[in-house]
Design a protein around this motif. Structure first.
Motif, PDB file in Angstrom:
ATOM      1  N   VAL A  31      58.986  26.584  14.254  1.00 51.59           N
ATOM      2  CA  VAL A  31      58.442  27.385  13.156  1.00 51.59           C
ATOM      3  C   VAL A  31      59.556  27.703  12.170  1.00 51.59           C
ATOM      4  O   VAL A  31      60.684  28.015  12.563  1.00 51.59           O
ATOM      5  CB  VAL A  31      57.827  28.690  13.692  1.00 51.59           C
ATOM      6  CG1 VAL A  31      57.380  29.600  12.542  1.00 51.59           C
ATOM      7  CG2 VAL A  31      56.646  28.389  14.613  1.00 51.59           C
ATOM      8  N   ASN A  90      51.817  33.365  16.884  1.00 51.47           N
ATOM      9  CA  ASN A  90      52.148  32.946  15.526  1.00 51.47           C
ATOM     10  C   ASN A  90      53.524  33.534  15.225  1.00 51.47           C
ATOM     11  O   ASN A  90      53.675  34.755  15.090  1.00 51.47           O
ATOM     12  CB  ASN A  90      51.116  33.453  14.515  1.00 51.47           C
ATOM     13  CG  ASN A  90      51.420  32.999  13.089  1.00 51.47           C
ATOM     14  OD1 ASN A  90      52.538  32.603  12.765  1.00 51.47           O
ATOM     15  ND2 ASN A  90      50.420  33.054  12.217  1.00 51.47           N
ATOM     16  N   VAL A 124      55.954  24.679   9.305  1.00 53.19           N
ATOM     17  CA  VAL A 124      56.224  24.211  10.667  1.00 53.19           C
ATOM     18  C   VAL A 124      56.887  22.849  10.599  1.00 53.19           C
ATOM     19  O   VAL A 124      56.509  22.003   9.776  1.00 53.19           O
ATOM     20  CB  VAL A 124      54.913  24.117  11.485  1.00 53.19           C
ATOM     21  CG1 VAL A 124      55.104  23.320  12.760  1.00 53.19           C
ATOM     22  CG2 VAL A 124      54.386  25.511  11.817  1.00 53.19           C
ATOM     23  N   VAL A 137      54.034  32.004  10.503  1.00 56.53           N
ATOM     24  CA  VAL A 137      53.219  31.297   9.515  1.00 56.53           C
ATOM     25  C   VAL A 137      52.336  32.320   8.802  1.00 56.53           C
ATOM     26  O   VAL A 137      51.425  32.898   9.405  1.00 56.53           O
ATOM     27  CB  VAL A 137      52.352  30.203  10.172  1.00 56.53           C
ATOM     28  CG1 VAL A 137      51.509  29.489   9.122  1.00 56.53           C
ATOM     29  CG2 VAL A 137      53.231  29.216  10.936  1.00 56.53           C
TER      30      VAL A 137
END
Length: 591
Positions: A340, A514, A555, A517
């Protein structure tokens, strides 16, 4: 689902699949091909992928497992690791469960604590389940619907229990923000969300239609918890059993031991396929990865519970030796190993700085970190091929420029105002040599264009709770890049993408999946997909989500993963199911 890593599904029951076409997610799964061949009693490559290796109903013995570090939690309401969702079926019983069976049959969602699949009403916004009579906790107390309601209610508290998914928080009707059953012991605050009209009936009310609710019902968080015995964050030390095994001991620094639960009645468990073959199951924590591989080959250990495959050096040794290779299984999965790019860490708040990383990355180096092609295929976007409706695209030319494209990277650096490059940290799980190798490979390839990475290793058990998954910590410690791995909770677009790209699932308290993002257009596309009943249109929207994340360079896809598992001669009834994508821990036994 987090992969230790993590499991997924590649097929489902026809009934659930048909119901999903009407309303929420798509549950037509594509099979990995496991279970398509015959059973085997002689060692051969992929024997547990194509069928059952050493079929057996023999009970007895101790199944010995090990792992490099303890995972997030043994608490069924506070866990999001695939190995954990695999193991947890041995000691608790959720409402529904993925059947313990080889291949595509193992992706069928079947009733477990519930008598039957959920009954929808109110346009799939209300779901009713009947609890089986005669199911008991390990102390002999009979399970009631209130125990299930309490279990789900406690899982909503993401401060006390931060690690599980947020599906119930997101979909149950009128759940107060920051709800905690520990502050609301009567559960009055979720009266509109969950009803228990009698001891054997539980009714869930949703804030939007979702025809795939049986998938929510198979989450470990629906396994009953007796309120009087809940110890909050300490419950993981001894979850109260309803399954065939119970905890004899659990030391967070050493390991756990499961023994038979004499209150478990197999007559109340006709659908799950559980075999409960070993008399005892032990898991040892903090064992070096190479040591695990060596002990498996020596027969001193039965299973690497992580289920992600042997170390890269062991992999080469196994593939070069026909006798060792005959004991190996190369297991594909709807799983992505990726990094990420955290937009809260400057200068990665600039999309061109993020694009510079994608162009500079050595994609073959990423693949080599996992052992080459046997470890997985170079990923060009997010959704793996085994996710139904996925579409492969390569907007950055990863397959053409397998070792990166420095010219395009430098152009992106120029565009983001950092022509000489920049510095940031890259986080990985310290006990995982493959993730460390990813960080080092990226450190080398990005340095060629002036991007300086400093690798930072963190413990697996708290990786998402306290470090990489805690937004304030990640930002304060300049974690601009976060190495991670994800497998679908169920492999359609919703089951794969929602928990890693929807910004609304990010919690300031930590425990996030997550890891950075934050794209408003993605959130809007997710809402649109959930409202779309046409299967083809819905699948297209999930592809649009994938494309938007890649367009924003949020990503860096690494590989669509496979794992090379080693299967010692000590084992019996070994198989890979399309729900677990590792050996099935509810079916495995000893030779």
């Amino acid at each position: 689902m987090r992969w230790n890593r993590i499991t997924t599904v590649t097929a489902v029951s026809a009934a659930v699949a048909l119901s999903l076409v009407a309303c929420g997610g798509n549950n037509n799964k594509s099979s990995s091909g496991s279970g398509s061949g015959g059973n085997s009693t002689t060692p051969q490559y992929n024997a547990a992928v194509t069928g059952i290796y050493n079929p057996s109903d023999k009970k007895g013995g101790t199944l010995r497992m090990a792992i490099t570090q303890n995972w997030d939690s043994q608490d069924p309401g506070d866990t999001y690791y695939g190995l954990s969702w695999n193991l947890v079926r041995n000691y608790v019983r959720p409402l529904m469960v993925f059947k313990s069976a080889p291949g595509a049959a193992g992706a069928e969602v079947v009733p477990d604590l519930a008598e039957a699949a959920g009954v929808p009403s109110d346009d799939a916004k209300t779901w009713t389940y009947k609890i089986r009579k005669g199911v008991k906790f390990e102390d002999g107390t009979e399970v009631t619907s209130k125990d299930v309601k309490y279990a789900v209610a406690r899982s909503l508290d993401k401060t006390t229990l931060p690690n599980g998914p947020t599906y119930f928080n997101d979909f149950l009707l009128d759940v107060p923000k920051n709800y905690s059953v520990y502050k609301d012991p009567t559960m009055a605050g979720i009266a509109k969300a969950i009803e228990t009209p009698d001891a054997n009936t539980i009714v869930f009310h949703l804030n939007k239609p979702f025809a795939g609710f049986d998938y929510f019902a198979q989450l470990p968080a629906t396994a009953p918890v007796p309120q009087a015995k809940d110890t909050g964050a300490k419950y993981k030390l001894h979850p109260i059993s309803t399954g065939p095994y119970k905890f004899e001991s659990n030391d967070p620094n050493k390991g756990l031991t499961l023994v038979r639960n004499d209150q478990y009645d197999p007559k109340t468990d006709p659908n799950s396929g559980r075999k409960a073959l070993p008399d005892k199951i032990t898991v040892t924590y903090n064992v070096n990865g190479a040591d695990i591989d060596n002990r498996l080959q020596a027969g001193d250990l039965d299973v690497d519970i992580a289920g992600t495959g042997v170390q890269a050096e062991t992999q080469a040794k196994i593939l070069a030796n026909p006798q060792l290779k005959a004991h190996a299984d190369n297991v594909p999965a709807p799983r992505l190993n990726f990094t990420v790019l955290n937009s809260e860490v400057k200068p990665l708040d600039n999309v061109d700085c993020r694009k510079a990383i994608l162009y500079a990355a050595d994609h073959e180096g990423y693949q080599r970190a996992y052992g080459g092609p046997v470890g997985g295929d170079i990923a060009t976007n997010l959704m793996p091929p085994l996710v139904t409706g996925s579409q492969k695209f390569d907007d950055y030319g990863f397959e053409q420029d397998k070792n990166g494209n420095p010219d395009k990277a430098k152009a992106s650096l120029q565009a983001c105002g950092m022509p000489s490059g920049f510095s940031t940290n890259i986080a990985y799980r310290a006990d995982r040599p493959k993730e460390k190798a990813v960080a080092e490979s990226l450190q080398q390839s990005l340095a060629k264009v002036g991007i300086k990475l400093t690798p930072k290793g963190y413990p697996t058990g708290d990786y998402t709770k306290l470090y990489a998954g805690k937004p304030d910590y990640a930002k304060a410690n300049n974690l601009g890049m976060i190495v991670y791995s994800w497998g679908a909770d169920w492999p359609d677009g919703f089951g794969f993408l929602s928990q890693i790209v929807d910004s609304r699932v990010i919690r300031p308290t930590g425990g996030n999946t997550n890891l950075g993002v934050r794209i408003p257009e993605v959130d809007q596309l997710i809402d649109q997909a959930l409202k779309t009943t046409d299967k083809a249109e819905r699948e297209k929207l999930w592809v649009d989500v994938d494309k938007k994340v890649m367009e924003q360079a949020a990503v860096l896809p690494g590989i669509w993963a496979k794992g090379l598992l080693y299967r010692p001669d000590t084992l019996a009834n070994v198989y890979v199911s399309d729900s677990q994508n590792m050996y099935d821990y509810a079916g495995i036994g000893l030779k």
